[in-house]
Write a protein that holds these residues in place. Structure first.
Motif, PDB file in Angstrom:
ATOM      1  N   GLY A   1       0.836  -1.200   0.000  1.00  0.00           N
ATOM      2  CA  GLY A   1       0.000   0.000   0.000  1.00  0.00           C
ATOM      3  C   GLY A   1       0.870   1.248   0.000  1.00  0.00           C
ATOM      4  N   GLY A   2       0.270   2.371  -0.332  1.00  0.00           N
ATOM      5  CA  GLY A   2       0.977   3.640  -0.332  1.00  0.00           C
ATOM      6  C   GLY A   2       1.062   4.292  -1.685  1.00  0.00           C
ATOM      7  N   PHE A   3       0.655   3.570  -2.748  1.00  0.00           N
ATOM      8  CA  PHE A   3       0.722   4.122  -4.099  1.00  0.00           C
ATOM      9  C   PHE A   3      -0.075   5.417  -4.205  1.00  0.00           C
ATOM     10  CE2 PHE A   3      -0.523   4.339  -8.608  1.00  0.00           C
ATOM     11  CZ  PHE A   3       0.719   4.214  -9.209  1.00  0.00           C
ATOM     12  N   GLU A   4      -1.143   5.507  -3.402  1.00  0.00           N
ATOM     13  CA  GLU A   4      -1.968   6.716  -3.442  1.00  0.00           C
ATOM     14  C   GLU A   4      -1.157   7.946  -3.027  1.00  0.00           C
ATOM     15  OE1 GLU A   4      -2.537   4.934   0.678  1.00  0.00           O
ATOM     16  OE2 GLU A   4      -2.286   4.180  -1.352  1.00  0.00           O
ATOM     17  N   HIS A   5      -0.164   7.770  -2.167  1.00  0.00           N
ATOM     18  CA  HIS A   5       0.691   8.897  -1.754  1.00  0.00           C
ATOM     19  C   HIS A   5       1.585   9.339  -2.914  1.00  0.00           C
ATOM     20  CE1 HIS A   5      -0.835   8.266   2.210  1.00  0.00           C
ATOM     21  NE2 HIS A   5      -0.334   7.044   2.260  1.00  0.00           N
ATOM     22  N   LEU A   6       2.055   8.390  -3.695  1.00  0.00           N
ATOM     23  CA  LEU A   6       2.835   8.714  -4.892  1.00  0.00           C
ATOM     24  C   LEU A   6       1.989   9.561  -5.835  1.00  0.00           C
ATOM     25  CD1 LEU A   6       5.240   8.297  -6.922  1.00  0.00           C
ATOM     26  CD2 LEU A   6       4.004   6.243  -7.676  1.00  0.00           C
ATOM     27  N   MET A   7       0.752   9.122  -6.087  1.00  0.00           N
ATOM     28  CA  MET A   7      -0.131   9.867  -6.990  1.00  0.00           C
ATOM     29  C   MET A   7      -0.425  11.258  -6.439  1.00  0.00           C
ATOM     30  SD  MET A   7      -0.704   8.100  -9.713  1.00  0.00           S
ATOM     31  CE  MET A   7       1.030   7.738  -9.599  1.00  0.00           C
ATOM     32  N   ASP A   8      -0.672  11.360  -5.125  1.00  0.00           N
ATOM     33  CA  ASP A   8      -0.904  12.674  -4.509  1.00  0.00           C
ATOM     34  C   ASP A   8       0.289  13.596  -4.748  1.00  0.00           C
ATOM     35  OD1 ASP A   8      -3.380  11.876  -3.508  1.00  0.00           O
ATOM     36  OD2 ASP A   8      -2.619  11.482  -1.489  1.00  0.00           O
ATOM     37  N   ASP A   9       1.496  13.065  -4.580  1.00  0.00           N
ATOM     38  CA  ASP A   9       2.704  13.878  -4.755  1.00  0.00           C
ATOM     39  C   ASP A   9       2.878  14.308  -6.210  1.00  0.00           C
ATOM     40  OD1 ASP A   9       3.169  13.611  -2.062  1.00  0.00           O
ATOM     41  OD2 ASP A   9       4.857  12.231  -2.279  1.00  0.00           O
ATOM     42  N   PHE A  10       2.588  13.416  -7.158  1.00  0.00           N
ATOM     43  CA  PHE A  10       2.692  13.784  -8.578  1.00  0.00           C
ATOM     44  C   PHE A  10       1.654  14.840  -8.950  1.00  0.00           C
ATOM     45  CE2 PHE A  10       5.016   9.711  -9.842  1.00  0.00           C
ATOM     46  CZ  PHE A  10       6.203  10.381 -10.051  1.00  0.00           C
ATOM     47  N   VAL A  11       0.438  14.702  -8.436  1.00  0.00           N
ATOM     48  CA  VAL A  11      -0.600  15.700  -8.719  1.00  0.00           C
ATOM     49  C   VAL A  11      -0.175  17.053  -8.152  1.00  0.00           C
ATOM     50  CG1 VAL A  11      -2.965  16.404  -8.157  1.00  0.00           C
ATOM     51  CG2 VAL A  11      -2.512  14.073  -8.941  1.00  0.00           C
ATOM     52  N   GLU A  12       0.341  17.058  -6.943  1.00  0.00           N
ATOM     53  CA  GLU A  12       0.798  18.318  -6.342  1.00  0.00           C
ATOM     54  C   GLU A  12       1.892  18.962  -7.193  1.00  0.00           C
ATOM     55  OE1 GLU A  12       3.019  19.784  -2.287  1.00  0.00           O
ATOM     56  OE2 GLU A  12       1.571  18.148  -2.125  1.00  0.00           O
ATOM     57  N   ALA A  13       2.852  18.165  -7.655  1.00  0.00           N
ATOM     58  CA  ALA A  13       3.923  18.700  -8.505  1.00  0.00           C
ATOM     59  C   ALA A  13       3.342  19.235  -9.810  1.00  0.00           C
ATOM     60  CB  ALA A  13       4.977  17.626  -8.784  1.00  0.00           C
ATOM     61  N   ALA A  14       2.434  18.478 -10.425  1.00  0.00           N
ATOM     62  CA  ALA A  14       1.841  18.897 -11.696  1.00  0.00           C
ATOM     63  C   ALA A  14       1.013  20.169 -11.531  1.00  0.00           C
ATOM     64  CB  ALA A  14       0.977  17.769 -12.269  1.00  0.00           C
ATOM     65  N   MET A  15       0.265  20.281 -10.437  1.00  0.00           N
ATOM     66  CA  MET A  15      -0.539  21.482 -10.199  1.00  0.00           C
ATOM     67  C   MET A  15       0.347  22.702  -9.991  1.00  0.00           C
ATOM     68  SD  MET A  15      -3.641  20.551 -10.559  1.00  0.00           S
ATOM     69  CE  MET A  15      -4.614  21.845  -9.861  1.00  0.00           C
ATOM     70  N   GLY A  16       1.596  22.473  -9.568  1.00  0.00           N
ATOM     71  CA  GLY A  16       2.565  23.558  -9.419  1.00  0.00           C
ATOM     72  C   GLY A  16       3.291  23.867 -10.720  1.00  0.00           C
ATOM     73  N   GLY A  17       2.869  23.203 -11.804  1.00  0.00           N
ATOM     74  CA  GLY A  17       3.465  23.470 -13.108  1.00  0.00           C
ATOM     75  C   GLY A  17       4.714  22.648 -13.401  1.00  0.00           C
ATOM     76  N   HIS A  18       4.950  21.613 -12.605  1.00  0.00           N
ATOM     77  CA  HIS A  18       6.151  20.794 -12.768  1.00  0.00           C
ATOM     78  C   HIS A  18       5.776  19.448 -13.371  1.00  0.00           C
ATOM     79  CE1 HIS A  18       7.943  23.835 -10.273  1.00  0.00           C
ATOM     80  NE2 HIS A  18       7.028  23.601  -9.352  1.00  0.00           N
ATOM     81  N   GLY A  19       6.447  19.068 -14.449  1.00  0.00           N
ATOM     82  CA  GLY A  19       6.139  17.819 -15.127  1.00  0.00           C
ATOM     83  C   GLY A  19       7.308  16.860 -15.107  1.00  0.00           C
ATOM     84  N   PRO A  20       7.168  15.748 -15.826  1.00  0.00           N
ATOM     85  CA  PRO A  20       8.231  14.748 -15.892  1.00  0.00           C
ATOM     86  C   PRO A  20       9.574  15.369 -16.266  1.00  0.00           C
ATOM     87  CG  PRO A  20       6.257  13.934 -16.954  1.00  0.00           C
ATOM     88  CD  PRO A  20       6.013  15.389 -16.632  1.00  0.00           C
ATOM     89  N   GLY A  21      10.604  14.967 -15.553  1.00  0.00           N
ATOM     90  CA  GLY A  21      11.951  15.469 -15.816  1.00  0.00           C
ATOM     91  C   GLY A  21      12.330  16.673 -14.978  1.00  0.00           C
ATOM     92  N   SER A  22      11.330  17.336 -14.359  1.00  0.00           N
ATOM     93  CA  SER A  22      11.642  18.505 -13.530  1.00  0.00           C
ATOM     94  C   SER A  22      12.280  18.072 -12.211  1.00  0.00           C
ATOM     95  CB  SER A  22      10.376  19.317 -13.244  1.00  0.00           C
ATOM     96  OG  SER A  22       9.493  18.585 -12.403  1.00  0.00           O
ATOM     97  N   VAL A  23      12.918  19.004 -11.554  1.00  0.00           N
ATOM     98  CA  VAL A  23      13.534  18.729 -10.247  1.00  0.00           C
ATOM     99  C   VAL A  23      12.469  18.233  -9.279  1.00  0.00           C
ATOM    100  CG1 VAL A  23      14.666  19.806  -8.263  1.00  0.00           C
ATOM    101  CG2 VAL A  23      15.405  20.383 -10.581  1.00  0.00           C
ATOM    102  N   GLU A  24      11.296  18.855  -9.306  1.00  0.00           N
ATOM    103  CA  GLU A  24      10.215  18.473  -8.386  1.00  0.00           C
ATOM    104  C   GLU A  24       9.707  17.061  -8.682  1.00  0.00           C
ATOM    105  OE1 GLU A  24      10.676  22.783  -8.535  1.00  0.00           O
ATOM    106  OE2 GLU A  24      10.467  21.272 -10.110  1.00  0.00           O
ATOM    107  N   TRP A  25       9.591  16.729  -9.962  1.00  0.00           N
ATOM    108  CA  TRP A  25       9.127  15.395 -10.359  1.00  0.00           C
ATOM    109  C   TRP A  25      10.142  14.344  -9.919  1.00  0.00           C
ATOM    110  CZ3 TRP A  25       4.351  15.011 -12.669  1.00  0.00           C
ATOM    111  CH2 TRP A  25       3.989  13.779 -13.202  1.00  0.00           C
ATOM    112  N   ARG A  26      11.413  14.634 -10.153  1.00  0.00           N
ATOM    113  CA  ARG A  26      12.466  13.682  -9.764  1.00  0.00           C
ATOM    114  C   ARG A  26      12.522  13.510  -8.245  1.00  0.00           C
ATOM    115  NH1 ARG A  26      15.337  12.144 -14.202  1.00  0.00           N
ATOM    116  NH2 ARG A  26      15.317  13.592 -15.946  1.00  0.00           N
ATOM    117  N   ALA A  27      12.206  14.562  -7.509  1.00  0.00           N
ATOM    118  CA  ALA A  27      12.171  14.457  -6.042  1.00  0.00           C
ATOM    119  C   ALA A  27      11.070  13.491  -5.599  1.00  0.00           C
ATOM    120  CB  ALA A  27      11.969  15.835  -5.417  1.00  0.00           C
TER     121      ALA A  27
END
Length: 93
Positions: A57-83
């Protein structure tokens, strides 16, 4: 890292697991192991419907973090995405 069994309910998906590619339709099942690069792509219109199970379990936290990064304008390859990838022990290729 997560293992991801998938059960297709409607439509079709293309699953790539390592060097193998599979087309999945209703009733088909795929197991996407955590230690082999894998992907799922919708290959039907309307979009496929499938059941996704993540272990452990915990995959939902990964998705939450990706959505937060994307809503901040950060996509795949960005520093935030890699974090996010690093925090969850994943690497997107």
């Amino acid at each position: 890292p997560y293992a991801a069994p998938e059960l297709v309910m409607a439509g079709s998906l293309t699953a790539a697991v390592g060097d193998e590619t599979y087309t999945l339709g209703p009733g088909d099942f795929a197991f996407l192991p955590r230690d082999i690069p894998h992907s799922l792509t919708n290959s039907s219109q309307p979009a496929a419907r499938f059941v996704f199970v993540s272990s452990p379990g915990g995959f939902e936290h990964l998705m939450d973090d990706f959505v937060e990064a994307a809503m901040g304008g950060h996509g795949p390859g960005s520093v935030e995405w890699r974090a996010v990838e690093e925090r969850h022990g994943l690497e997107f290729l």
